[in-house]
Scaffold this motif. Structure first.
Motif, PDB file in Angstrom:
ATOM      1  N   ARG A 176      -3.661   7.745   5.707  1.00  0.00           N
ATOM      2  CA  ARG A 176      -3.506   8.003   3.989  1.00  0.00           C
ATOM      3  C   ARG A 176      -3.193   6.398   3.745  1.00  0.00           C
ATOM      4  N   VAL A 177      -3.959   5.675   3.888  1.00  0.00           N
ATOM      5  CA  VAL A 177      -3.881   4.048   3.538  1.00  0.00           C
ATOM      6  C   VAL A 177      -4.204   3.779   2.115  1.00  0.00           C
ATOM      7  N   GLY A 178      -3.479   3.380   1.269  1.00  0.00           N
ATOM      8  CA  GLY A 178      -3.620   3.169  -0.054  1.00  0.00           C
ATOM      9  C   GLY A 178      -3.552   1.414  -0.424  1.00  0.00           C
ATOM     10  N   GLU A 179      -4.108   1.209  -1.396  1.00  0.00           N
ATOM     11  CA  GLU A 179      -4.054  -0.344  -1.860  1.00  0.00           C
ATOM     12  C   GLU A 179      -3.761  -0.421  -3.239  1.00  0.00           C
ATOM     13  N   ARG A 180      -3.384  -1.242  -3.905  1.00  0.00           N
ATOM     14  CA  ARG A 180      -2.973  -1.703  -5.236  1.00  0.00           C
ATOM     15  C   ARG A 180      -2.766  -3.102  -5.393  1.00  0.00           C
ATOM     16  N   TYR A 181      -3.903  -3.524  -6.339  1.00  0.00           N
ATOM     17  CA  TYR A 181      -3.945  -5.033  -6.375  1.00  0.00           C
ATOM     18  C   TYR A 181      -3.633  -5.390  -7.815  1.00  0.00           C
ATOM     19  N   SER A 182      -3.005  -6.698  -7.997  1.00  0.00           N
ATOM     20  CA  SER A 182      -2.432  -7.247  -8.813  1.00  0.00           C
ATOM     21  C   SER A 182      -2.593  -8.766  -8.900  1.00  0.00           C
ATOM     22  N   GLY A 183      -3.332  -9.472  -9.554  1.00  0.00           N
ATOM     23  CA  GLY A 183      -3.577 -10.974  -9.584  1.00  0.00           C
ATOM     24  C   GLY A 183      -4.088 -11.465  -7.983  1.00  0.00           C
ATOM     25  N   VAL A 184      -3.519 -12.063  -7.330  1.00  0.00           N
ATOM     26  CA  VAL A 184      -3.607 -12.459  -6.150  1.00  0.00           C
ATOM     27  C   VAL A 184      -2.940 -11.958  -5.124  1.00  0.00           C
ATOM     28  N   THR A 185      -2.479 -10.364  -5.334  1.00  0.00           N
ATOM     29  CA  THR A 185      -1.571  -9.780  -4.428  1.00  0.00           C
ATOM     30  C   THR A 185      -2.033  -8.438  -4.123  1.00  0.00           C
ATOM     31  N   GLN A 186      -1.603  -7.854  -3.219  1.00  0.00           N
ATOM     32  CA  GLN A 186      -1.917  -6.431  -2.892  1.00  0.00           C
ATOM     33  C   GLN A 186      -0.808  -5.846  -2.273  1.00  0.00           C
ATOM     34  N   ILE A 187      -0.628  -4.258  -2.655  1.00  0.00           N
ATOM     35  CA  ILE A 187       0.471  -3.589  -1.890  1.00  0.00           C
ATOM     36  C   ILE A 187      -0.470  -2.423  -1.309  1.00  0.00           C
ATOM     37  N   VAL A 188      -0.120  -2.503   0.019  1.00  0.00           N
ATOM     38  CA  VAL A 188      -0.735  -1.770   0.976  1.00  0.00           C
ATOM     39  C   VAL A 188       0.277  -0.681   1.606  1.00  0.00           C
ATOM     40  N   THR A 189      -0.276   0.548   1.730  1.00  0.00           N
ATOM     41  CA  THR A 189       0.762   1.744   2.232  1.00  0.00           C
ATOM     42  C   THR A 189      -0.259   2.290   3.276  1.00  0.00           C
ATOM     43  N   GLY A 190       0.751   2.785   4.249  1.00  0.00           N
ATOM     44  CA  GLY A 190      -0.052   3.657   5.254  1.00  0.00           C
ATOM     45  C   GLY A 190       1.061   4.435   5.867  1.00  0.00           C
ATOM     46  N   GLU A 191       0.719   5.722   6.525  1.00  0.00           N
ATOM     47  CA  GLU A 191       1.502   6.375   7.334  1.00  0.00           C
ATOM     48  C   GLU A 191       0.694   6.722   8.741  1.00  0.00           C
ATOM     49  N   LEU A 192       1.630   6.658   9.775  1.00  0.00           N
ATOM     50  CA  LEU A 192       1.305   7.169  11.129  1.00  0.00           C
ATOM     51  C   LEU A 192       1.176   8.426  11.268  1.00  0.00           C
ATOM     52  N   PRO A 193       0.210   9.218  11.702  1.00  0.00           N
ATOM     53  CA  PRO A 193       0.043  10.680  11.877  1.00  0.00           C
ATOM     54  C   PRO A 193       1.308  11.084  12.799  1.00  0.00           C
ATOM     55  N   VAL A 194       1.805  12.200  12.742  1.00  0.00           N
ATOM     56  CA  VAL A 194       2.840  12.860  13.509  1.00  0.00           C
ATOM     57  C   VAL A 194       2.364  12.903  14.918  1.00  0.00           C
TER      58      VAL A 194
END
Length: 256
Positions: A234-252
């Motif tokens: 469930r890795v997600g990416e969001r970009y703004s300018g020269v930045t990124q917000i990255v999210t992820g979850e470890l499986p149970v």
């Protein structure tokens, strides 16, 4: 009311000892000025006594706006995004790596409630002193330690946040390994870090500015790939300018 300092101590790796007198935070670095030498100009400035005084109100928002662009998220938006990505609920343990003056740590403390624990970790005494000077929820406690080699035990926290710091670490891969190690199966991670533009002229400019400031410029998609390789989904990416917000979850059911 739970003893949150005692709770934090119980999460440390066996054999970990504190250093020096009680300063209001648990200190694992003692007389060491900082955890490791500065990686460049940006980190040198962060380690001065002046920057922590203006960090939360002026320094971080101003530099963040330059890096994220006019349409990028505000500081308040970043906190909301982080809490939503981490899916924090009362009773959980949240770790805010490179917490600075504690703005995210305090928000996480509100989210996990008095029965949870929000740990703000930083290597700077002045940053932590500034964090302690603010009104903190009961669940908040602070830890002075190495942000790359976390002193917590394996699978001890439900959520890890690291905003505006990974690109300043000397060994970001080691930091990601450490974040993964301390997360419980099913735990969540959210990062804000650098992201080079894809087109060549802008990419060269981003690289030059990164070297000038001592900050690593990650390629777009690079951090997401690193998380996939460490077992996140469930890795997600969001970009703004020269930045990124990255999210992820470890499986149970992940095997560590």
């Amino acid at each position: 009311m739970p003893d949150h300092r005692e709770h934090l101590s119980s999460l440390l790796r066996p054999g970990t000892t504190t250093s020096g007198p009680d300063k209001g935070f648990l200190d694992l670095l003692g007389e060491i000025p900082q955890a490791g030498p500065p990686t460049g100009l940006a980190q040198r400035l962060m380690r001065t006594s002046a920057v922590p005084m203006i960090y939360e109100r002026y320094w971080r928002p101003t530099l963040g706006r330059v890096a994220k662009g006019l349409n990028g998220p505000t500081m308040a938006d970043e906190i909301r995004i982080a809490i939503e990505a981490l899916r924090l609920v009362p009773g959980q343990v949240a770790l805010d790596v490179a917490c600075g003056t504690g703005r995210f740590t305090r928000a996480f403390g509100e989210a996990v409630g008095p029965d949870g624990l929000s740990i703000g970790l930083d290597g700077s005494v002045t940053m932590l002193e500034k964090a302690l000077a603010a009104p903190n929820p009961a669940a908040v406690t602070y830890l002075r330690a190495d942000a790359v080699d976390l002193p917590l035990g394996d699978s001890t926290v439900d959520a890890v946040c690291c905003f505006a710091a990974l690109h300043m670490f000397a060994d970001p891969d080691a930091a990601l390994d450490s974040f993964t190690r301390v997360l419980k199966p099913g735990g969540s991670l959210v990062l804000l870090t650098s992201a080079r533009h894809s087109d060549q002229p802008m990419r060269l400019a981003d690289t030059f500015l990164g070297r000038l400031s001592g900050q690593r410029m990650f390629d777009r998609g690079e951090i997401a790939l690193k998380l996939f390789r460490r077992g996140f989904d469930r890795v997600g990416e969001r970009y703004s300018g020269v930045t990124q917000i990255v999210t992820g979850e470890l499986p149970v059911n992940i095997r560590k």
